[in-house]
Design an enzyme around this catalytic site. Structure first.
Site, mmCIF file in Angstrom:
data_model
loop_
_atom_site.group_PDB
_atom_site.id
_atom_site.type_symbol
_atom_site.label_atom_id
_atom_site.label_comp_id
_atom_site.label_asym_id
_atom_site.label_seq_id
_atom_site.Cartn_x
_atom_site.Cartn_y
_atom_site.Cartn_z
ATOM 1 N N TYR A 74 -9.476 -10.787 -7.326
ATOM 2 C CA TYR A 74 -8.499 -10.791 -8.421
ATOM 3 C C TYR A 74 -8.727 -11.935 -9.395
ATOM 4 O O TYR A 74 -8.271 -11.874 -10.538
ATOM 5 C CB TYR A 74 -7.075 -10.831 -7.860
ATOM 6 C CG TYR A 74 -6.716 -9.566 -7.135
ATOM 7 C CD1 TYR A 74 -6.492 -8.384 -7.830
ATOM 8 C CD2 TYR A 74 -6.645 -9.535 -5.751
ATOM 9 C CE1 TYR A 74 -6.201 -7.211 -7.175
ATOM 10 C CE2 TYR A 74 -6.344 -8.361 -5.078
ATOM 11 C CZ TYR A 74 -6.129 -7.203 -5.791
ATOM 12 O OH TYR A 74 -5.848 -6.034 -5.128
ATOM 13 N N HIS A 125 -2.150 3.072 -6.224
ATOM 14 C CA HIS A 125 -2.750 1.856 -5.678
ATOM 15 C C HIS A 125 -2.990 0.816 -6.771
ATOM 16 O O HIS A 125 -3.025 -0.390 -6.492
ATOM 17 C CB HIS A 125 -4.070 2.191 -4.974
ATOM 18 C CG HIS A 125 -4.561 1.093 -4.080
ATOM 19 N ND1 HIS A 125 -3.910 0.740 -2.909
ATOM 20 C CD2 HIS A 125 -5.625 0.250 -4.189
ATOM 21 C CE1 HIS A 125 -4.557 -0.253 -2.327
ATOM 22 N NE2 HIS A 125 -5.600 -0.576 -3.089
ATOM 23 N N ARG A 179 0.872 -1.180 0.000
ATOM 24 C CA ARG A 179 0.000 0.000 0.000
ATOM 25 C C ARG A 179 0.904 1.224 0.000
ATOM 26 O O ARG A 179 2.044 1.180 0.496
ATOM 27 C CB ARG A 179 -0.889 0.016 1.244
ATOM 28 C CG ARG A 179 -1.829 -1.186 1.368
ATOM 29 C CD ARG A 179 -2.647 -1.101 2.643
ATOM 30 N NE ARG A 179 -3.574 -2.220 2.766
ATOM 31 C CZ ARG A 179 -3.304 -3.365 3.389
ATOM 32 N NH1 ARG A 179 -2.109 -3.534 3.950
ATOM 33 N NH2 ARG A 179 -4.202 -4.326 3.457
ATOM 34 N N HIS A 214 -4.264 -9.265 3.319
ATOM 35 C CA HIS A 214 -5.720 -9.280 3.432
ATOM 36 C C HIS A 214 -6.135 -10.163 4.609
ATOM 37 O O HIS A 214 -5.632 -11.279 4.767
ATOM 38 C CB HIS A 214 -6.360 -9.833 2.160
ATOM 39 C CG HIS A 214 -6.302 -8.893 1.008
ATOM 40 N ND1 HIS A 214 -6.450 -9.295 -0.313
ATOM 41 C CD2 HIS A 214 -6.112 -7.547 0.952
ATOM 42 C CE1 HIS A 214 -6.356 -8.248 -1.109
ATOM 43 N NE2 HIS A 214 -6.150 -7.177 -0.373
ATOM 44 N N ARG A 246 -0.461 -1.896 -6.876
ATOM 45 C CA ARG A 246 -0.694 -3.011 -5.955
ATOM 46 C C ARG A 246 -1.654 -4.016 -6.597
ATOM 47 O O ARG A 246 -1.435 -5.229 -6.514
ATOM 48 C CB ARG A 246 -1.258 -2.469 -4.641
ATOM 49 C CG ARG A 246 -1.697 -3.508 -3.617
ATOM 50 C CD ARG A 246 -2.064 -2.784 -2.325
ATOM 51 N NE ARG A 246 -2.929 -3.550 -1.455
ATOM 52 C CZ ARG A 246 -2.509 -4.393 -0.525
ATOM 53 N NH1 ARG A 246 -1.207 -4.601 -0.365
ATOM 54 N NH2 ARG A 246 -3.355 -5.032 0.265
ATOM 55 N N LYS A 276 -2.569 -2.986 7.970
ATOM 56 C CA LYS A 276 -3.796 -2.586 8.634
ATOM 57 C C LYS A 276 -3.993 -3.380 9.921
ATOM 58 O O LYS A 276 -3.746 -4.582 9.973
ATOM 59 C CB LYS A 276 -5.003 -2.806 7.706
ATOM 60 C CG LYS A 276 -5.060 -1.833 6.543
ATOM 61 C CD LYS A 276 -6.335 -2.023 5.752
ATOM 62 C CE LYS A 276 -6.461 -0.990 4.646
ATOM 63 N NZ LYS A 276 -7.713 -1.162 3.873
#
Length: 321
Positions: A302, A267, A176, A293, A270, A199
């Site tokens: 994806y 982004h 990110r 994730h 990524r 995150k």
């Protein structure tokens, strides 16, 4: 502070003041728990606060009295549907509403455990269905052209080298933008794998390709700023930490020069990392870990990109009579 940010902050303060003190205290406790126990980021906490303030303000208008902890046990599916309808009427998208209702349910569930009431009627309401939009990655050739052009665009060689280094790292490691710009001098020299705190404070290991290390080394040779352990690895023009807005501006110039769509943002690199890795035979679990994730369902989007690409190739190449 002026402009939209100041207006939003003022509105938040107004809503907080409008809450009954007991409910404001409960909301603060829940948010503290989400931050400390679940490791939610500051950005997520702000979003949750906005979600719950909207909900509690709606209850006050809907029932004609301030929302109180004891009243939450009386909520029904009709109340939740009315809230959802009001939010959609204000223009909230189905996806944003689903996220908002998820935060509301989490808070109601926490309150029911804390105060011992039955929240099953409110929790039985369903979130709106929405179609998850597919990421829009760059093609491999586009990514290469973009990185090549970045090395030649800025009139100051060290800034051109800096932008190239950051963009190469985003594409080569799937970071990110905040993760890349958060690197410090203590992270250099980069090893084959880099520990990233993403995150929610979750750590993961990401690969660092030789081309990325070489690009960063070339930038550091040209940079007028020394590498200090406790300072930013990627510097702005005045020596401070490089901001995302500056890099986004550089990317905007590159995509205009190459005729790329507006979706070609930092982004998107990524997204390109994940999509190209999947197309090359990477498995979803590995890609999930590399991207950081929390849920495999987030990574599965994806596969839709890859299927869409295959379908586009088929339609372009299939002989039609």
């Amino acid at each position: 502070m002026t402009g939209p940010a100041a207006s939003t902050e003022a509105a938040t303060r107004t809503l907080l003041l409008a809450l009954a003190p007991l409910m404001a205290d409960e909301l603060a406790r829940w948010l503290d728990g989400e931050r400390a126990v679940r490791g939610r980021s500051d950005h997520t906490i702000r979003a949750y606060q906005a979600d719950l303030l909207s909900f509690l303000a709606f209850l006050g208008r809907h029932h004609g009295e301030p929302a109180l902890p004891g009243n939450l046990g009386a909520l029904t599916q009709s109340d939740m549907r009315a809230f959802a309808a009001a939010e959609r009427g204000r223009g909230l998208s189905a996806r944003s509403l689903a996220r908002r209702l998820s935060a509301v349910r989490s808070f109601i569930r926490w309150m029911s455990d804390r105060h011992g009431f039955d929240a099953s009627r409110a929790l039985a309401s369903r979130s709106p269905k929405f179609t998850r939009s597919l990421p829009r990655p760059l093609a491999e050739a586009q990514a290469r052209e973009l990185l090549d052009l970045a090395a030649e665009t800025h009139p100051k060689p060290w800034i051109a080298a800096r932008d190239t280094a950051v963009l190469t790292l985003l594409y080569g490691s799937g970071l990110r933008i905040g993760e890349a710009l958060g690197l410090n001098g203590s992270d250099w020299p980069l090893r084959e794998a880099l520990t990233i705190r993403g995150k929610g404070g979750k750590e993961r290991q990401v690969p660092v390709l030789p081309v990325a290390r070489e690009a960063i080394a070339a930038y550091l040779v040209l940079s007028p700023w020394p590498v200090n352990r406790d300072e930013a690895l990627f510097r702005g023009a005045r020596g401070g930490r490089l901001s995302a807005s500056v890099l986004e501006g550089a990317m905007r110039g590159l995509r205009q020069a190459l005729g790329l769509p507006a979706s070609a943002t930092p982004h998107a690199l990524r997204h390109s990392f994940a999509t190209h890795l999947l197309a090359a035979g990477g498995d979803l679990r590995t890609i999930q870990e590399l991207l950081g994730h929390a849920s495999l369902s987030t990574t599965q989007v994806y596969t839709g990109v890859d299927d869409a690409h295959l379908l586009a190739v088929y339609r372009a190449a299939h002989p039609r009579t």
